[in-house]
Design an enzyme around this catalytic site. Sequence first.
Site, PDB file in Angstrom:
ATOM      1  N   LYS A   1      -0.957  -9.014   2.807  1.00  0.00           N
ATOM      2  CA  LYS A   1      -0.054  -9.129   4.059  1.00  0.00           C
ATOM      3  C   LYS A   1      -1.702  -7.883   4.965  1.00  0.00           C
ATOM      4  CE  LYS A   1       2.892  -5.569   4.379  1.00  0.00           C
ATOM      5  NZ  LYS A   1       2.173  -4.565   5.070  1.00  0.00           N
TER       6      LYS A   1
ATOM      7  N   ASP B   1      -1.379  -5.991  -0.380  1.00  0.00           N
ATOM      8  CA  ASP B   1      -0.619  -5.375   0.344  1.00  0.00           C
ATOM      9  C   ASP B   1      -2.267  -4.798   1.283  1.00  0.00           C
ATOM     10  OD1 ASP B   1      -0.361  -4.805   3.048  1.00  0.00           O
ATOM     11  OD2 ASP B   1       1.454  -3.406   2.767  1.00  0.00           O
TER      12      ASP B   1
ATOM     13  N   GLU C   1       8.543  -3.699  10.956  1.00  0.00           N
ATOM     14  CA  GLU C   1       9.226  -2.520  11.098  1.00  0.00           C
ATOM     15  C   GLU C   1       9.701  -1.573  12.052  1.00  0.00           C
ATOM     16  OE1 GLU C   1       7.052  -0.838   7.368  1.00  0.00           O
ATOM     17  OE2 GLU C   1       7.524   1.296   7.476  1.00  0.00           O
TER      18      GLU C   1
ATOM     19  N   ASP D   1       1.240  -0.949  -0.542  1.00  0.00           N
ATOM     20  CA  ASP D   1       0.091  -0.227   0.081  1.00  0.00           C
ATOM     21  C   ASP D   1       1.134   1.199   0.283  1.00  0.00           C
ATOM     22  OD1 ASP D   1       0.679  -0.184   2.682  1.00  0.00           O
ATOM     23  OD2 ASP D   1      -1.043  -0.145   3.692  1.00  0.00           O
ATOM     24  N   SER D   2       2.538   1.174  -0.234  1.00  0.00           N
ATOM     25  CA  SER D   2       3.169   2.399   0.730  1.00  0.00           C
ATOM     26  C   SER D   2       3.016   2.780  -1.404  1.00  0.00           C
ATOM     27  CB  SER D   2       4.348   1.549   0.130  1.00  0.00           C
ATOM     28  OG  SER D   2       4.945   0.618  -0.700  1.00  0.00           O
TER      29      SER D   2
ATOM     30  N   GLU E   1      -1.590  -5.496   8.907  1.00  0.00           N
ATOM     31  CA  GLU E   1      -1.039  -4.399   9.732  1.00  0.00           C
ATOM     32  C   GLU E   1      -1.608  -5.083  11.068  1.00  0.00           C
ATOM     33  OE1 GLU E   1      -0.259  -1.113   8.975  1.00  0.00           O
ATOM     34  OE2 GLU E   1       0.703  -0.586   7.219  1.00  0.00           O
TER      35      GLU E   1
HETATM   36  O1  KIV Z   1       3.744  -0.787   2.132  1.00  0.00           O
HETATM   37  C1  KIV Z   1       4.293  -0.877   1.904  1.00  0.00           C
HETATM   38  O2  KIV Z   1       5.797  -1.237   1.241  1.00  0.00           O
HETATM   39  C2  KIV Z   1       4.900  -2.182   3.248  1.00  0.00           C
HETATM   40  C3  KIV Z   1       7.017  -2.859   3.484  1.00  0.00           C
HETATM   41  C4  KIV Z   1       7.457  -1.606   3.488  1.00  0.00           C
HETATM   42  C5  KIV Z   1       6.978  -3.491   4.363  1.00  0.00           C
HETATM   43  O3  KIV Z   1       4.349  -2.599   4.024  1.00  0.00           O
END
Ligand code: KIV
Length: 278
Positions: free
Chosen positions: A116, A86, A185, A47-48, A118
């Site tokens: 993934k 994510d 992280e 999600d980055s 959080e």
């Molecule tokens: O969204 C992302 O890029 C992340 C990583 C930095 C682990 O969650």
Amino acid sequence: MSERGTVSIPDLIARKGTEKIAVLTAYDAPSARILDAAGIDVLLVGDSAEMAVYGGSSTLTADMDSLVRHARAVSGAAKRALVVGDMPFLSYQASPADAVRNAGRFLAEGGCGAVKLEGGRRVLSAVDAILSADIPVMGHVGMTPQSFRKFGGFKVQGKSAGAADEILADAEALDRAGCFAIVLECVPEALAERITQTVSIPTIGIGAGPHCDGQVLVYHDLLGLSGDFRPKFVRRYAELAPVIEDAARRYLEDVKSGSFPSREETFSPDAPALRRVY
Ligand code: KIV
């Protein structure tokens, strides 16, 4: 490695303590093809993207439709790497049913092999529900960017003994629940080491020191495409911004001077190129 030569979940779990795992974020097909060919084990459609690709100031504005589309581009291009989708803010927190539906979209529409999300014990109902649908889950604890408002910014977490114990307890809960890996992280190195020694699954660090079972970096940070954003934990393996700027300047000059396109780059009626564009 699995039969098709792709990186599987059991492969990754088996690497704990024997071979380090290299993870990078990827958001589109051309970059995924390159990272995959380089042998990167896991491509995380993070999600980055919201910050690295769309220029946002946090990940909170990421949404399912956009990330599933990025995931489809990445999985279409990756032949070997495991692709992980994510889960964006609010795609798994409201109810376990939402969590399963949205995680399922990453597999069914995005072609991912896992998701993934959080959080630790507070998201266990979502983790359990997703795992019950046979969707592999990677956990993520420590400085979880979707919680940056609660943390008062993007700050290292787990610095006090009490805070470290909470993060360790979260990681242990994710391990017991059946996650296949956990991102740690921005936590102190000693805490990352303790978690890595305690849990049975690989830990993937970002700003968590060298003792994790693997590392993850954001594609744009790795390649020097993040401008002045230079967190302590990033190592830039290339400085592509000046390379791209130079190419753009030379193109600009050639267009202005009329030297691009040349005769060779132009279709004329009897040229062989007219019969074949690509
Ligand atoms: O969204 C992302 O890029 C992340 C990583 C930095 C682990 O969650």
